[in-house]
Motif scaffolding. Sequence first.
Motif, PDB file in Angstrom:
ATOM      1  N   ILE A 131       6.709   3.299  -8.353  1.00 24.75           N
ATOM      2  CA  ILE A 131       6.651   2.888  -6.953  1.00 24.75           C
ATOM      3  C   ILE A 131       5.200   2.526  -6.635  1.00 24.75           C
ATOM      4  O   ILE A 131       4.301   3.356  -6.769  1.00 24.75           O
ATOM      5  CB  ILE A 131       7.133   3.999  -6.009  1.00 24.75           C
ATOM      6  CG1 ILE A 131       8.538   4.469  -6.397  1.00 24.75           C
ATOM      7  CG2 ILE A 131       7.114   3.510  -4.564  1.00 24.75           C
ATOM      8  CD1 ILE A 131       9.050   5.634  -5.574  1.00 24.75           C
ATOM      9  N   PHE A 132       4.985   1.290  -6.223  1.00 24.91           N
ATOM     10  CA  PHE A 132       3.654   0.821  -5.859  1.00 24.91           C
ATOM     11  C   PHE A 132       3.451   1.027  -4.361  1.00 24.91           C
ATOM     12  O   PHE A 132       4.148   0.416  -3.542  1.00 24.91           O
ATOM     13  CB  PHE A 132       3.471  -0.653  -6.219  1.00 24.91           C
ATOM     14  CG  PHE A 132       3.583  -0.929  -7.692  1.00 24.91           C
ATOM     15  CD1 PHE A 132       2.662  -0.393  -8.581  1.00 24.91           C
ATOM     16  CD2 PHE A 132       4.599  -1.732  -8.192  1.00 24.91           C
ATOM     17  CE1 PHE A 132       2.752  -0.637  -9.943  1.00 24.91           C
ATOM     18  CE2 PHE A 132       4.695  -1.998  -9.549  1.00 24.91           C
ATOM     19  CZ  PHE A 132       3.771  -1.447 -10.425  1.00 24.91           C
ATOM     20  N   ALA A 133       2.517   1.890  -4.007  1.00 30.44           N
ATOM     21  CA  ALA A 133       2.299   2.255  -2.608  1.00 30.44           C
ATOM     22  C   ALA A 133       0.944   1.741  -2.107  1.00 30.44           C
ATOM     23  O   ALA A 133       0.095   1.335  -2.892  1.00 30.44           O
ATOM     24  CB  ALA A 133       2.362   3.778  -2.450  1.00 30.44           C
ATOM     25  N   ALA A 134       0.781   1.777  -0.795  1.00 28.60           N
ATOM     26  CA  ALA A 134      -0.459   1.414  -0.114  1.00 28.60           C
ATOM     27  C   ALA A 134      -0.806  -0.066  -0.253  1.00 28.60           C
ATOM     28  O   ALA A 134      -1.967  -0.447  -0.240  1.00 28.60           O
ATOM     29  CB  ALA A 134      -1.623   2.287  -0.584  1.00 28.60           C
ATOM     30  N   GLY A 135       0.216  -0.881  -0.364  1.00 31.34           N
ATOM     31  CA  GLY A 135      -0.004  -2.328  -0.388  1.00 31.34           C
ATOM     32  C   GLY A 135      -0.906  -2.770  -1.521  1.00 31.34           C
ATOM     33  O   GLY A 135      -0.857  -2.229  -2.625  1.00 31.34           O
ATOM     34  N   THR A 142       0.442  -8.238   3.510  1.00 32.04           N
ATOM     35  CA  THR A 142       1.706  -7.556   3.773  1.00 32.04           C
ATOM     36  C   THR A 142       2.258  -6.919   2.509  1.00 32.04           C
ATOM     37  O   THR A 142       1.803  -7.201   1.392  1.00 32.04           O
ATOM     38  CB  THR A 142       2.751  -8.546   4.313  1.00 32.04           C
ATOM     39  OG1 THR A 142       3.094  -9.459   3.256  1.00 32.04           O
ATOM     40  CG2 THR A 142       2.224  -9.325   5.513  1.00 32.04           C
ATOM     41  N   THR A 143       3.287  -6.101   2.688  1.00 27.74           N
ATOM     42  CA  THR A 143       3.955  -5.535   1.510  1.00 27.74           C
ATOM     43  C   THR A 143       4.798  -6.594   0.794  1.00 27.74           C
ATOM     44  O   THR A 143       5.115  -6.424  -0.384  1.00 27.74           O
ATOM     45  CB  THR A 143       4.817  -4.315   1.886  1.00 27.74           C
ATOM     46  OG1 THR A 143       5.644  -4.624   3.006  1.00 27.74           O
ATOM     47  CG2 THR A 143       3.932  -3.120   2.214  1.00 27.74           C
ATOM     48  N   ASP A 144       5.170  -7.669   1.474  1.00 28.26           N
ATOM     49  CA  ASP A 144       5.794  -8.806   0.777  1.00 28.26           C
ATOM     50  C   ASP A 144       4.818  -9.369  -0.249  1.00 28.26           C
ATOM     51  O   ASP A 144       5.184  -9.645  -1.397  1.00 28.26           O
ATOM     52  CB  ASP A 144       6.176  -9.915   1.757  1.00 28.26           C
ATOM     53  CG  ASP A 144       7.436  -9.605   2.550  1.00 28.26           C
ATOM     54  OD1 ASP A 144       8.080  -8.578   2.270  1.00 28.26           O
ATOM     55  OD2 ASP A 144       7.768 -10.406   3.450  1.00 28.26           O
TER      56      ASP A 144
END
Length: 245
Positions: A131-135, A142-144
């Motif tokens: 899981i890649f967190a914190a953008g 954005t997280t996109d």
Amino acid sequence: MAGRSTYQRVVLKLSGESLRGRSPDGIDWSVLAYLAGEVKQAIELGVELSLVIGGGNIWRGAAAERQGMDRATADYAGMLATLINALAMQDALERAGVTTRTQSALEIRTVAEPYIYRRALRHLEKGRVVIFAAGTGSPYMTTDTTAALRSVEMSADLLLMAKNNVDGVYDADPSVEPNAQKFEHVSYIEILNRQLEVMDYTALSLCMENDLPIRVFDVFNQGSIQRILAGEHVGTLVSAQPVTV
């Protein structure tokens, strides 16, 4: 569902709002359990899977900016919201029996590994969900865009853009326009020309430049991830293909 995935490596983008469900607190635990089950079924097909989760169920940087908050500060707060969601999802996956690692673009070693490209690849090769967190670790992204960037970095074969109760890309908002037509395939350029709301244009441009296909689908259509990985046509495919409505 028997068989193997037609894809070797895939990134799944979930919105923060998808975790809200009916909960007033930001996270619906039954939704987490459901999503963990969908991911577990997917990796049983042998795919190397990583996730990017938004933070909109907890924090909206744009709303904070409208109240006068500094944009960069608001975005950093949003990155922390994505980390909360990532940890919640990690726990749900681990309870479902899925070995998971969270990597954060912001260094918070007590709760998550720092994002390290080669370490992430190694986790995937070992069958772990990452899981890649914190953008991206930077404001104004954005997280996109994070999902597109990590997909390219990980040499993913496909980016799965999960939507909430929307089963693909339409030529108009289906909740407003009853005659809206769904695309089976749509090109990157067509999305840009028609200004269709699939993802932010920075993310879309990154996918287009690297010829990364995107599958837009309803994550709450049970088994949809598994069917996509098995090669079925679900939702809308975004690629360099000609437009088909």
